[in-house]
Enzyme design. Structure first.
Site, PDB file in Angstrom:
ATOM      1  N   CYS A 390       3.086  -1.299   0.434  1.00 63.29           N
ATOM      2  CA  CYS A 390       4.030  -1.481   1.533  1.00 63.29           C
ATOM      3  C   CYS A 390       3.620  -0.621   2.726  1.00 63.29           C
ATOM      4  O   CYS A 390       4.328   0.296   3.146  1.00 63.29           O
ATOM      5  CB  CYS A 390       5.441  -1.129   1.061  1.00 63.29           C
ATOM      6  SG  CYS A 390       6.720  -1.671   2.202  1.00 63.29           S
ATOM      7  N   GLU A 391       2.410  -0.871   3.233  1.00 65.73           N
ATOM      8  CA  GLU A 391       1.847  -0.156   4.376  1.00 65.73           C
ATOM      9  C   GLU A 391       0.987  -1.130   5.165  1.00 65.73           C
ATOM     10  O   GLU A 391       0.118  -1.793   4.598  1.00 65.73           O
ATOM     11  CB  GLU A 391       0.950   1.008   3.919  1.00 65.73           C
ATOM     12  CG  GLU A 391       1.650   2.120   3.178  1.00 65.73           C
ATOM     13  CD  GLU A 391       2.423   3.040   4.104  1.00 65.73           C
ATOM     14  OE1 GLU A 391       2.206   2.983   5.329  1.00 65.73           O
ATOM     15  OE2 GLU A 391       3.262   3.810   3.587  1.00 65.73           O
TER      16      GLU A 391
END
Length: 466
Positions: A390-391
């Protein structure tokens, strides 16, 4: 094929997106009759099925042969100028008990920089006299363990460590060999280097502080000063930075000779490897001969004996021996308007990412990629290999070309991941760190087990008894 304006200037679209760029892959890497990638005589497709993905794969023969080649090149080069070279494998690149054994069997010593790395080397049965221990903030317990176990050389990184190492040596009735880490003011990367009066970094002491520090070391009966140590950078292709650094170090080395013997000089590591088609690292034999010539010429000019010289290569030994396998999960064409023009980049998301290779996010490192599970006749298309974290910065390969029909389920291979990938791996987003599998002569064996969700949960004290 028309150049995609989103591609970096250095990246050229290949005529064949299946082709393996020479110098990036382990020497045993080929495509079999079905077009599948094969390493160490084992199909990448087979490895992915048996061990899962992501998967670190190390070509054992490549690692062993490269370690012996680097050691031999440095020993031969310094023997030719009347000196001796000692090669310490830099464990921080990739250290497991089995890798440590490979390095020792190839004639290398081992360099560690934490209590954990020291524990691995000791557990692997490495001769303690052949271990060098680094670190800018070694704990008292780490120092005590290093001294008590008989570590050959401790590299002192600060004034406070002089007393700490001396006191540990006194407790254990030893006279501990030590080097002093200094900053030469030279920082090198690829073919470029910067030379300043002082280098702004956390490691070591400035050269003008070395004389006083060595006097303090020599004043302690339990310490034996054996020489200076310096590390000028990483991913270095030429000898220019080593030339400037060696000249500065040897000037201080000469001053120190007036107070006692200085048998060694440690020039560190940092030799580079190829990650992309445009990387052109200097062959190790050529680099070794250049550095040996530089050291000899400078010693002749200063009219001092040539010391024994030590090196600490890591990446250049283990980097090319490793590849990482992933499975493609989704593909997503993204249209982009840039200063160079408008174009489309195909995002291919895989089942790993920055948790198994942090170098792209940390250092903006470039890597390459190929489909490993098949050959394709589709035209090359610009791709970006993204991780599942989640980046937005979770990128494995920023720019390369793959066949345009790359699809979910394809096994992808990223070369040159033997160094600083597993070592920097994390459990971000609760992903388990992948296993490491060694391949050789058609056989594969796990040398580090992968982590499962159960392994991660076992460390959560809130789940005790559940």
């Amino acid at each position: 094929m028309t150049h995609n304006p989103l591609a970096p200037a250095w990246l050229t679209a290949p005529a064949d997106a299946n082709a393996l760029v020479p110098g990036l892959w382990p020497g045993t890497t080929v495509r079999d009759a079905a077009g599948r990638l094969e390493v160490g005589g084992v199909s990448a497709d087979e490895l992915a099925r048996e061990f899962g993905t992501p998967l670190y794969v190390i070509d054992e023969r490549e690692a062993r042969d490269r370690a012996a080649e680097v050691r031999q090149a440095l020993e031969d080069a310094f023997a030719a100028v009347g000196s001796t070279a000692h090669v310490y494998y830099a464990g921080k690149a990739l250290l497991t008990s089995i890798v440590a054994q490979w390095m020792v069997e190839a004639g290398c010593r081992i360099d560690v920089c934490s209590g954990g790395e020291l524990a691995v080397a000791l557990a692997a049965g490495v001769d303690t006299a052949a271990i060098g221990f680094h670190g800018n903030n070694k704990s008292r317990d780490e120092i005590d363990r290093a001294v008590s176990s008989g570590v050959g050389t401790i590299i002192i990184d600060s004034i406070q460590e002089i007393d700490r190492v001396a006191e540990a040596a006194e407790r254990h009735g030893r006279r501990q060999r030590v080097r002093l880490r200094v900053n030469s003011g030279v920082h090198a990367h690829t073919h470029d280097f910067l030379a300043t009066a002082h280098e702004d970094q956390k490691f070591g002491l400035t050269l003008d502080a070395a004389t006083d520090a060595v006097a303090q070391i020599r004043a302690r009966d339990t310490l034996e000063f054996v020489g200076l140590h310096c590390h000028i950078g990483s991913q270095i292709f030429g000898a220019g930075g080593f030339a400037e650094s060696a000249a500065r170090l040897l000037a201080v080395h000469k001053e120190l000779l007036s107070g006692g013997p200085v048998p060694e000089l440690n020039l560190g590591g940092g030799f580079g490897i190829a990650y992309t088609s445009v990387d052109d690292p200097t062959p190790i034999a050529e680099l070794a001969a250049s550095i040996a010539g530089i050291v000899k010429d400078e010693c002749d000019r200063l009219q001092i004996p040539i010391p024994d010289v030590a090196f600490e290569p890591g990446r250049t030994i283990i980097g090319r021996a490793g590849i990482t396998l992933y499975e493609a999960g989704t593909t997503k064409p993204v249209s982009v308007d840039s200063e160079a023009g408008s174009g489309t980049r195909l995002y291919v998301s895989v089942d790993g990412g920055m948790s198994d290779n942090a170098r792209t996010a940390l250092y903006d490192a470039d890597y390459s990629v190929r489909i490993a599970s098949r050959r394709s006749d589709a035209a090359p298309e610009l791709v970006r290999i993204a991780g599942k974290h989640c980046e937005s910065g979770d990128i494995v390969v920023s720019d390369d070309y793959l066949p345009g029909d790359v699809q979910p389920g394809d096994v992808l291979a990223v070369p040159a991941t033997g160094a600083y990938c597993w070592s920097l791996a994390s459990n971000y987003n609760y992903l388990g760190r992948p296993p490491i599998v060694a391949v050789r002569d058609g056989r594969a064996r796990v040398i580090v087990r992968g982590e499962t969700e159960a392994d991660l949960m076992a460390r959560d004290a809130g789940l005790d008894g559940r």
